[in-house]
Scaffold this active site. Structure first.
Site, PDB file in Angstrom:
ATOM      1  N   CYS A   2     -19.410   3.594   4.376  1.00 60.54           N
ATOM      2  CA  CYS A   2     -19.679   3.433   5.810  1.00 60.54           C
ATOM      3  C   CYS A   2     -19.734   1.940   6.114  1.00 60.54           C
ATOM      4  O   CYS A   2     -19.705   1.111   5.239  1.00 60.54           O
ATOM      5  CB  CYS A   2     -21.017   4.075   6.138  1.00 60.54           C
ATOM      6  SG  CYS A   2     -21.158   5.713   5.460  1.00 60.54           S
ATOM      7  N   ARG A  27     -13.347   1.178   6.047  1.00 57.21           N
ATOM      8  CA  ARG A  27     -14.238   1.499   4.921  1.00 57.21           C
ATOM      9  C   ARG A  27     -14.609   2.973   4.891  1.00 57.21           C
ATOM     10  O   ARG A  27     -15.100   3.476   3.909  1.00 57.21           O
ATOM     11  CB  ARG A  27     -15.522   0.672   5.029  1.00 57.21           C
ATOM     12  CG  ARG A  27     -15.371  -0.773   4.664  1.00 57.21           C
ATOM     13  CD  ARG A  27     -16.658  -1.519   4.945  1.00 57.21           C
ATOM     14  NE  ARG A  27     -17.764  -0.977   4.207  1.00 57.21           N
ATOM     15  CZ  ARG A  27     -18.124  -1.431   3.007  1.00 57.21           C
ATOM     16  NH1 ARG A  27     -17.439  -2.407   2.459  1.00 57.21           N
ATOM     17  NH2 ARG A  27     -19.134  -0.919   2.363  1.00 57.21           N
ATOM     18  N   TRP A  77     -18.967   7.658   6.965  1.00 57.05           N
ATOM     19  CA  TRP A  77     -18.103   8.504   6.124  1.00 57.05           C
ATOM     20  C   TRP A  77     -19.051   9.521   5.525  1.00 57.05           C
ATOM     21  O   TRP A  77     -19.906   9.198   4.726  1.00 57.05           O
ATOM     22  CB  TRP A  77     -17.440   7.654   5.049  1.00 57.05           C
ATOM     23  CG  TRP A  77     -16.395   8.364   4.241  1.00 57.05           C
ATOM     24  CD1 TRP A  77     -15.113   8.675   4.605  1.00 57.05           C
ATOM     25  CD2 TRP A  77     -16.543   8.877   2.905  1.00 57.05           C
ATOM     26  NE1 TRP A  77     -14.467   9.311   3.596  1.00 57.05           N
ATOM     27  CE2 TRP A  77     -15.309   9.463   2.536  1.00 57.05           C
ATOM     28  CE3 TRP A  77     -17.585   8.895   1.997  1.00 57.05           C
ATOM     29  CZ2 TRP A  77     -15.101  10.052   1.293  1.00 57.05           C
ATOM     30  CZ3 TRP A  77     -17.372   9.477   0.758  1.00 57.05           C
ATOM     31  CH2 TRP A  77     -16.145  10.061   0.417  1.00 57.05           C
ATOM     32  N   ASN A 103     -26.352   2.767   4.901  1.00 57.15           N
ATOM     33  CA  ASN A 103     -25.307   3.117   3.919  1.00 57.15           C
ATOM     34  C   ASN A 103     -26.012   3.457   2.621  1.00 57.15           C
ATOM     35  O   ASN A 103     -27.026   2.837   2.282  1.00 57.15           O
ATOM     36  CB  ASN A 103     -24.371   1.932   3.658  1.00 57.15           C
ATOM     37  CG  ASN A 103     -23.437   1.656   4.827  1.00 57.15           C
ATOM     38  OD1 ASN A 103     -23.392   2.429   5.792  1.00 57.15           O
ATOM     39  ND2 ASN A 103     -22.712   0.552   4.746  1.00 57.15           N
ATOM     40  N   GLY A 104     -25.479   4.423   1.853  1.00 55.32           N
ATOM     41  CA  GLY A 104     -26.068   4.781   0.563  1.00 55.32           C
ATOM     42  C   GLY A 104     -26.605   6.200   0.610  1.00 55.32           C
ATOM     43  O   GLY A 104     -26.311   6.960   1.522  1.00 55.32           O
ATOM     44  N   GLU A 484      -0.242   5.113 -11.878  1.00 56.98           N
ATOM     45  CA  GLU A 484      -0.497   4.404 -10.612  1.00 56.98           C
ATOM     46  C   GLU A 484       0.505   4.824  -9.540  1.00 56.98           C
ATOM     47  O   GLU A 484       0.151   5.015  -8.373  1.00 56.98           O
ATOM     48  CB  GLU A 484      -0.451   2.895 -10.852  1.00 56.98           C
ATOM     49  CG  GLU A 484      -0.664   2.041  -9.622  1.00 56.98           C
ATOM     50  CD  GLU A 484      -2.006   2.283  -8.926  1.00 56.98           C
ATOM     51  OE1 GLU A 484      -2.881   2.938  -9.523  1.00 56.98           O
ATOM     52  OE2 GLU A 484      -2.154   1.840  -7.769  1.00 56.98           O
ATOM     53  N   LYS A 488      -0.521   6.473  -5.909  1.00 60.37           N
ATOM     54  CA  LYS A 488      -0.068   5.952  -4.608  1.00 60.37           C
ATOM     55  C   LYS A 488       0.579   7.047  -3.776  1.00 60.37           C
ATOM     56  O   LYS A 488       0.284   7.225  -2.604  1.00 60.37           O
ATOM     57  CB  LYS A 488       0.939   4.811  -4.791  1.00 60.37           C
ATOM     58  CG  LYS A 488       0.398   3.468  -5.202  1.00 60.37           C
ATOM     59  CD  LYS A 488      -0.547   2.848  -4.232  1.00 60.37           C
ATOM     60  CE  LYS A 488      -1.998   3.102  -4.425  1.00 60.37           C
ATOM     61  NZ  LYS A 488      -2.787   2.777  -5.534  1.00 60.37           N
ATOM     62  N   GLU A 491      -1.992   9.729  -2.534  1.00 59.84           N
ATOM     63  CA  GLU A 491      -3.081   9.361  -1.614  1.00 59.84           C
ATOM     64  C   GLU A 491      -2.577   8.935  -0.246  1.00 59.84           C
ATOM     65  O   GLU A 491      -3.329   8.952   0.723  1.00 59.84           O
ATOM     66  CB  GLU A 491      -3.963   8.292  -2.224  1.00 59.84           C
ATOM     67  CG  GLU A 491      -3.365   6.929  -2.401  1.00 59.84           C
ATOM     68  CD  GLU A 491      -4.395   5.925  -2.936  1.00 59.84           C
ATOM     69  OE1 GLU A 491      -5.586   6.035  -2.598  1.00 59.84           O
ATOM     70  OE2 GLU A 491      -3.996   5.051  -3.697  1.00 59.84           O
ATOM     71  N   HIS A 507       5.125  19.475 -23.191  1.00 60.05           N
ATOM     72  CA  HIS A 507       3.968  20.219 -23.724  1.00 60.05           C
ATOM     73  C   HIS A 507       3.294  21.036 -22.630  1.00 60.05           C
ATOM     74  O   HIS A 507       2.086  21.168 -22.602  1.00 60.05           O
ATOM     75  CB  HIS A 507       2.987  19.247 -24.388  1.00 60.05           C
ATOM     76  CG  HIS A 507       3.579  18.551 -25.580  1.00 60.05           C
ATOM     77  ND1 HIS A 507       3.702  19.151 -26.812  1.00 60.05           N
ATOM     78  CD2 HIS A 507       4.147  17.335 -25.698  1.00 60.05           C
ATOM     79  CE1 HIS A 507       4.270  18.322 -27.663  1.00 60.05           C
ATOM     80  NE2 HIS A 507       4.556  17.208 -27.019  1.00 60.05           N
ATOM     81  N   LYS A 606     -12.362   3.164   1.487  1.00 58.10           N
ATOM     82  CA  LYS A 606     -11.897   2.014   0.724  1.00 58.10           C
ATOM     83  C   LYS A 606     -12.836   1.701  -0.432  1.00 58.10           C
ATOM     84  O   LYS A 606     -12.401   1.251  -1.475  1.00 58.10           O
ATOM     85  CB  LYS A 606     -11.790   0.783   1.638  1.00 58.10           C
ATOM     86  CG  LYS A 606     -11.271  -0.463   0.923  1.00 58.10           C
ATOM     87  CD  LYS A 606      -9.889  -0.249   0.339  1.00 58.10           C
ATOM     88  CE  LYS A 606      -9.380  -1.460  -0.404  1.00 58.10           C
ATOM     89  NZ  LYS A 606      -8.072  -1.168  -1.093  1.00 58.10           N
TER      90      LYS A 606
HETATM   91  C1  AGP Z   1      -6.692   3.244  -5.092  1.00 53.73           C
HETATM   92  O1  AGP Z   1      -5.525   3.227  -4.276  1.00 53.73           O
HETATM   93  C2  AGP Z   1      -7.818   4.006  -4.455  1.00 53.73           C
HETATM   94  N1  AGP Z   1      -8.136   3.536  -3.164  1.00 53.73           N
HETATM   95  C3  AGP Z   1      -9.030   4.159  -5.376  1.00 53.73           C
HETATM   96  O2  AGP Z   1      -8.587   4.861  -6.517  1.00 53.73           O
HETATM   97  C4  AGP Z   1      -9.707   2.854  -5.866  1.00 53.73           C
HETATM   98  O3  AGP Z   1      -8.872   2.167  -6.753  1.00 53.73           O
HETATM   99  C5  AGP Z   1     -10.997   3.246  -6.609  1.00 53.73           C
HETATM  100  O4  AGP Z   1     -11.862   3.887  -5.681  1.00 53.73           O
HETATM  101  C6  AGP Z   1     -11.729   2.040  -7.238  1.00 53.73           C
HETATM  102  O5  AGP Z   1     -12.087   1.147  -6.231  1.00 53.73           O
HETATM  103  P1  AGP Z   1     -12.578  -0.342  -6.681  1.00 53.73           P
HETATM  104  O6  AGP Z   1     -11.419  -1.005  -7.351  1.00 53.73           O
HETATM  105  O7  AGP Z   1     -12.984  -1.006  -5.402  1.00 53.73           O
HETATM  106  O8  AGP Z   1     -13.737  -0.154  -7.625  1.00 53.73           O
END
Ligand code: AGP
Length: 611
Positions: A2, A27, A77, A103-104, A484, A488, A491, A507, A606
């Site tokens: 948040c 965020r 969030w 937040n938290g 990776e 991408k 997501e 396998h 984020k």
């Molecule tokens: C990556 O595209 C994602 N947004 C997510 O996997 C991210 O890498 C993960 O949450 C870790 O975030 P950080 O690097 O800020 O710790």
């Protein structure tokens, strides 16, 4: 997750709060709200959905709140309770005109809720934050900072919070434990936020609160205490990136801007850290003597998501070049499985945001078990950066898009430099070191040449945007690239995608291959390429279309696949970066063609600051 913004000073608060919320929307967002002081009460406005919904609501007030010069704001969030107006922050504290944003997670919120209900408090939401607001209210005897101090003594869990009280006009109280709070120091004004990007429009002078800090602010007067130990002073730091750095810079999406920033961001990551003459890396932030480096028994790398994928490249490079045992582990797994850690271990925590809860907890577990701990972080002043006490900042600049791109390539660049440093403290010769320095310094130019393929990649994307699922396969250094690339694609385009070791497909997963399930294969020149080309043929025999990432001019690999994207010829340990950039662009264009949200994908935030 948040976003928090708060203001007290001489100008109208609303414009500052709303521009800050817009900046923080990336965020995490499913609702938002504000609370500002007015002569007769604390006025609260909340709306479900994006910040623009809140703005529309405020417009209907016809300026009634425009004169206020003190207030708090929040983008939510959801963690406790669905995204609704009632669950949006700020939450009011019962009887004393208190409003609070948080937040938290308050872990003992149920017990506290029962206690407060027994004291006559009525709850309007399902949130843990409302419990905190009423708890503060129940402690209020005319001093907000004292009431919050007393309430936090009963709270278990994490918080970053800001609060106001009608009886104390112009006063903000903010506090943090486990969720960031940064205080922006202005002329006769103070702007507080959960992320520096919301304050740099007004000031670059910032104070980052530490865990258990609580600050009382009025205009530019600031008093910081640490719970249980009284007044403290915190260093003021300069925020070193500009407001427009966080703007889109003319690109359609932050993600595309950040993909194209990578030659520059990687140059910033490498700047001052490559010693061509001595064939070594200069990583003073590691704060390890040559002796400690030489005595290192094992490097444990922890992270989540993209950061974990980058860590896997580091594992391979550190073992490959330095002959030091290296392992990467998902941070949540590491923190809970009681890992065996020795004092000769170095734990490297990789995190773009520096606030990921599982990674932070893994750091604390490693510290408690006596390991040397280092951060590999992008966000200056973040919690992981400060709690590890040593580490290497990426200097990649703010990464706004939820999908991480430039952070990954900078993380890999740093990990290659770490492998070089460890290697040079052992068996790698100066000449071999000079060669590796040349290879690492060449990475930005490799990325530039790959970015030049953008139009071609956009065309290739058209042939894959309707697939129902996709597999990404690679071997060795290219296996993390497959992971990776799959992350991408899923997501941002919402296409189901899996990254697999090329040898693993037969396998089991190969049962899923058919014409609607393409395979993206890392077929770069180098060890293992022949085996991967064999796997390509196995996929094509099951009617899957294969898109190959191939080395420039490799006609054999081009002939073996149905489509290809060329990347520059370079060693596999650096080919990781241009190959990943090609897959970033592929995923971006597929998501763009599918009309997806791209910068703010559904369900994602984020920075994942909750477990
Ligand atoms: C990556 O595209 C994602 N947004 C997510 O996997 C991210 O890498 C993960 O949450 C870790 O975030 P950080 O690097 O800020 O710790």
């Amino acid at each position: 997750m948040c976003g928090i913004v708060a203001y007290t000073g001489s100008r109208p608060a609303l414009p500052v709060l709303l521009s800050g919320l817009k900046r923080l929307e990336y965020r995490g967002y499913d609702s938002s709200g504000i609370a500002v002081e007015t002569p007769d009460k604390i006025a609260v406005r909340k709306a479900k959905g994006k910040v623009s919904e809140l703005v529309n609501l405020l417009d209907s007030d016809e300026g009634a709140l425009d004169q206020s010069t003190c207030g708090i704001a929040h983008t939510r969030w959801a963690t406790h309770g669905p995204p609704t107006t009632e669950n949006a922050h700020p939450h009011a504290g019962g009887k004393n005109g208190i409003a609070l944003v948080h937040n938290g997670i308050i872990e003992n919120h149920r017990a506290l809720r029962q206690k407060l209900e027994g004291e006559g408090y009525i709850f309007l939401s399902e949130t843990d934050t409302e419990v905190l607001a009423h708890l503060v209210d129940s402690k209020y005897e005319g001093s907000l900072v004292d009431a919050i101090t007393s309430a936090l003594g009963e709270v278990e869990g994490t918080y970053g919070l800001a609060a106001v009280a009608h009886a104390e006009p112009g006063k903000l109280v903010v506090a943090r434990r486990g969720s960031p709070i940064v205080i922006g120091l202005g002329e006769n004004e103070t702007i507080v936020a959960s992320d520096a990007s919301a304050i740099i429009k007004y000031t670059r002078q910032a104070i980052y609160l530490d865990d258990n800090d609580i600050a009382c602010i009025c205009g530019s007067d600031l008093d910081i205490r640490s719970l249980g130990s009284g007044a403290v002073s915190r260093a003021t730091s300069e925020i070193d990136w500009s407001a427009d750095a966080a703007e889109k810079g003319g690109y359609e999406h932050y993600m595309l801007k950040e993909i194209f920033e990578q030659p520059e961001s990687i140059r910033n990551t490498l700047r001052g850290r490559m010693d061509a003459d001595r064939g070594n890396a200069i990583l003073s932030g590691l704060n390890l003597s040559p002796r400690e480096l030489a005595d290192l028994y094992r490097v444990l790398i922890v992270g989540c998501g993209t950061s974990m994928n980058a860590g896997l490249v580091g594992e391979y490079a550190i073992e490959d070049f330095a002959g030091v045992l290296a392992e990467v582990e998902q941070a949540a797994e590491f923190r809970y499985r009681n890992p065996i850690i020795k004092s000769s271990d170095l734990v490297v925590a990789i995190s773009q945001s520096g606030e990921t809860a599982d990674t932070l907890a893994a750091v604390r577990e490693a510290i408690d078990k006596g390991a040397l701990v280092s951060g590999l972080v992008n966000t200056v002043g973040s919690t992981i950066a400060r709690e590890t006490g040593r580490g290497i900042y990426l200097h990649a600049g703010p990464e706004i898009s939820v999908a991480s791109t430039k952070a990954f390539t900078s993380q890999v660049s740093v990990l290659l430099m770490m492998a070089l440093k460890f290697a040079r403290s052992r068996r790698m010769s100066r000449e071999e070191g000079r060669q590796m320095v040349r290879e690492i310094k060449a990475i930005p130019e490799l990325v530039e040449r790959t970015l030049a393929q953008n139009d071609h990649i956009a065309k290739v994307a058209e042939r894959y945007l309707d697939c129902t699922s996709a597999f990404f396969i690679g071997r060795g250094y290219l296996y993390p690239v497959a992971l990776e690339g799959a992350l991408k694609l899923k997501e941002i385009s919402y296409i189901h995608a899996e990254g697999y070791h090329a040898a693993e497909l037969k396998h089991g997963p190969i049962a899923l291959l058919e014409a609607s399930v393409p395979v993206i294969a890392l077929c770069n020149k180098g060890p293992g390429q022949d085996k991967t080309l064999g796997n390509v043929a196995e996929c094509q025999a099951r009617d899957s279309r294969v898109l190959g990432i191939v080395t420039e001019g490799d006609t054999e690999a081009m002939a073996a696949v149905d489509d290809y994207i060329e990347v520059p010829d370079c060693p596999l340990h650096t080919a990781v970066v241009p190959s990943t950039v090609a897959l970033q662009l592929l995923s971006y264009h597929i998501a763009r063609l599918r009309g997806c949200a791209i910068d703010q994908p559904r369900n994602l935030a984020k920075s994942v600051t909750v477990e």
